[in-house]
Design an enzyme around this catalytic site. Structure first.
Site, short mmCIF file in Angstrom:
data_model
loop_
_atom_site.label_atom_id
_atom_site.label_comp_id
_atom_site.label_asym_id
_atom_site.label_seq_id
_atom_site.Cartn_x
_atom_site.Cartn_y
_atom_site.Cartn_z
N LYS A 115 0.82 -1.22 0.00
CA LYS A 115 0.00 0.00 0.00
C LYS A 115 0.85 1.26 0.00
O LYS A 115 0.46 2.26 -0.60
CB LYS A 115 -0.95 0.01 1.21
N LYS A 207 -4.68 -10.41 -6.79
CA LYS A 207 -5.96 -10.61 -6.09
C LYS A 207 -6.97 -9.54 -6.51
O LYS A 207 -6.59 -8.41 -6.86
CB LYS A 207 -5.76 -10.66 -4.58
N LYS A 210 -10.25 -3.70 -4.04
CA LYS A 210 -11.05 -2.47 -4.14
C LYS A 210 -10.26 -1.39 -4.85
O LYS A 210 -10.85 -0.47 -5.43
CB LYS A 210 -11.38 -1.96 -2.73
P1 TYM Z 1 -10.70 -5.63 3.75
O1 TYM Z 1 -11.69 -4.57 4.01
O2 TYM Z 1 -9.61 -5.36 2.77
O3 TYM Z 1 -11.44 -6.93 3.26
C1 TYM Z 1 -12.54 -7.48 3.96
C2 TYM Z 1 -12.46 -9.00 3.93
O4 TYM Z 1 -12.47 -9.46 2.57
C3 TYM Z 1 -11.37 -10.34 2.37
N1 TYM Z 1 -10.89 -10.20 0.99
C4 TYM Z 1 -10.77 -11.21 0.11
N2 TYM Z 1 -11.05 -12.52 0.23
C5 TYM Z 1 -10.84 -13.28 -0.86
N3 TYM Z 1 -10.38 -12.80 -2.05
C6 TYM Z 1 -10.07 -11.50 -2.20
N4 TYM Z 1 -9.63 -11.03 -3.38
C7 TYM Z 1 -10.28 -10.63 -1.09
N5 TYM Z 1 -10.10 -9.29 -0.89
C8 TYM Z 1 -10.48 -9.06 0.39
C9 TYM Z 1 -10.33 -9.89 3.38
O5 TYM Z 1 -9.39 -10.92 3.65
C10 TYM Z 1 -11.17 -9.53 4.56
O6 TYM Z 1 -11.47 -10.67 5.33
N6 TYM Z 1 -7.58 -5.52 7.67
C11 TYM Z 1 -8.89 -5.97 7.22
C12 TYM Z 1 -10.05 -5.38 8.02
C13 TYM Z 1 -9.93 -5.56 9.50
C14 TYM Z 1 -10.11 -6.77 10.22
C15 TYM Z 1 -9.94 -6.42 11.58
C16 TYM Z 1 -10.40 -8.08 9.84
C17 TYM Z 1 -9.66 -4.58 10.40
N7 TYM Z 1 -9.67 -5.09 11.66
C18 TYM Z 1 -10.03 -7.39 12.57
C19 TYM Z 1 -10.49 -9.04 10.85
C20 TYM Z 1 -10.32 -8.69 12.18
C21 TYM Z 1 -9.08 -5.52 5.78
O7 TYM Z 1 -8.43 -4.61 5.31
O8 TYM Z 1 -10.08 -6.15 5.12
#
Ligand code: TYM
Length: 345
Positions: A115, A207, A210
């Site tokens: 990032k 992957k 967003k």
């Molecule tokens: P975020 O917002 O990027 O994504 C949300 C969830 O979607 C999953 N994900 C995917 N799974 C499969 N294939 C993909 N291409 C893909 N892109 C995203 C992510 O693995 C996630 O589960 N850091 C986290 C948010 C967060 C969090 C937490 C999660 C903040 N605090 C505490 C668990 C526990 C994030 O950026 O997810």
């Protein structure tokens, strides 16, 4: 070893373009876990501002993720749905964890490297410290299970390291005040969604994300049937017909991704998809994929639109969830302060 109350926590960032990867890698699993666990699902707005956000868009995106949770089948009455910034204990515990985690640990985080890119000097301190806030999100509820997609595995490992180091550094204080040998559980990642790593429709080695500049790289909840059809038909493929067995997918990332997506959406094993479409050209397989994607995502998008038309209702859900989340977080934070040696009023 101390036995902890079983609890699920997970979060999704409100950064727009909620996509099929978020759904298949995470949200669909959130829905399933409701039957067997007490669940807390969080719209992590404080994580979102680690990169610049337009305030009005952020507000809309917080409501969008909340609507997606509900439209996908999360029950905010039985479980907890809220936005992170309404529960100040997340930030409070994150500070303590900033003093537990080591710089060397954070330097290894691949998501920060990706990032921040080449202009690392100009990245926010928040982006760098992101994983300590994530550990606080989970541990302020002493959650034991965390459903996430594959890309969050490293952050989850760091959360476990932080929990372990806190337990070790304050072992004597924890024993004296609580009588047990550990205060935080080591949260277990559940990387078992129907498709834990959904890849870009434009490049099967990247992957789905967003932030990809190409909207054709992802299917989103905002896509109508025409947009889904266009994106799937334009998805990158290779010139060979589909194989009839899984071994035939190796070295063919785009084919593997589309088959995985189809299997996850249709809720059938990948082998069954290959048995059905083995030998077929991509053009006919893509038509079938459009049908299953429209059938699955269409009703969710429609429900999301309905919910988003009533922002006051969404805000009330978040407020109610925050109050209930705080009831769990507050005593945990109070104990942490006692363990650390702070004086409480
Ligand atoms: P975020 O917002 O990027 O994504 C949300 C969830 O979607 C999953 N994900 C995917 N799974 C499969 N294939 C993909 N291409 C893909 N892109 C995203 C992510 O693995 C996630 O589960 N850091 C986290 C948010 C967060 C969090 C937490 C999660 C903040 N605090 C505490 C668990 C526990 C994030 O950026 O997810």
């Amino acid at each position: 070893m101390t036995a902890f109350h079983q609890r699920v926590f997970s979060g999704v960032q409100p950064t727009g373009n909620l996509h099929l990867g978020n759904y298949l890698g995470a949200i669909r699993r959130f829905v399933d876990l409701q039957d067997s666990y007490e669940c807390i699902y969080c719209v992590v707005d404080m994580h979102a501002i680690t990169v610049a956000q337009d305030p009005a868009e952020l507000t809309a995106n917080i409501r969008e993720v909340t609507a997606a949770f509900i439209a996908c089948g999360i029950d905010p009455k039985k479980h907890i749905v809220f936005n992170q910034s309404q529960v100040a204990e997340h930030a409070e515990l994150a500070w303590i964890f900033n003093c537990i985690a080591r710089i060397g640990w954070l330097n290894r985080m691949t998501q920060f490297k990706e990032k921040a890119g080449k202009d690392r000097e100009n990245a926010s301190v928040g982006l760098y410290a992101y994983p300590t806030l994530m550990a606080a999100d989970i541990l302020v509820y002493r959650a034991t299970h965390v459903p996430v997609g594959e890309d969050q595995k490293q952050h989850l490992e760091l959360s476990r390291d932080i929990a372990q180091k806190f337990n070790n550094d304050y072992a004597a204080s924890i024993t004296r005040l609580t009588g047990s040998d550990a205060f935080f559980p080591l949260p277990e990642p559940l990387i078992q969604g129907p498709a834990p790593r959904v890849m870009s429709l434009r490049d099967g080695t990247k992957k789905m994300s967003k932030s990809d500049p190409s909207d054709y790289s992802r299917l989103t909840f905002a896509d109508d049937a025409d947009a889904i059809a266009q994106k799937v038909r334009k998805a990158k493929t290779d010139p060979e017909p589909l194989p009839s067995e899984a071994a035939g997918l190796s070295g063919r990332p785009e084919a593997e991704n589309l088959v995985t997506i189809y299997a996850a959406l249709a809720d059938v094993p990948r082998d069954a998809v290959l048995a059905q479409f083995g030998g077929a050209q991509f053009s006919s397989f893509k038509n079938a994929l459009v049908d299953v994607a429209v059938a699955k995502l269409g009703p969710i998008s429609a429900e999301m639109k309905k919910l988003q038309a009533d922002p006051a209702h969404i805000d009330a859900v978040l407020r109610d969830g925050s109050i209930r989340a705080r009831e769990i977080a507050r005593p945990v934070m109070e104990s942490v302060k006692d363990i650390v040696g702070f004086i409480r009023g």
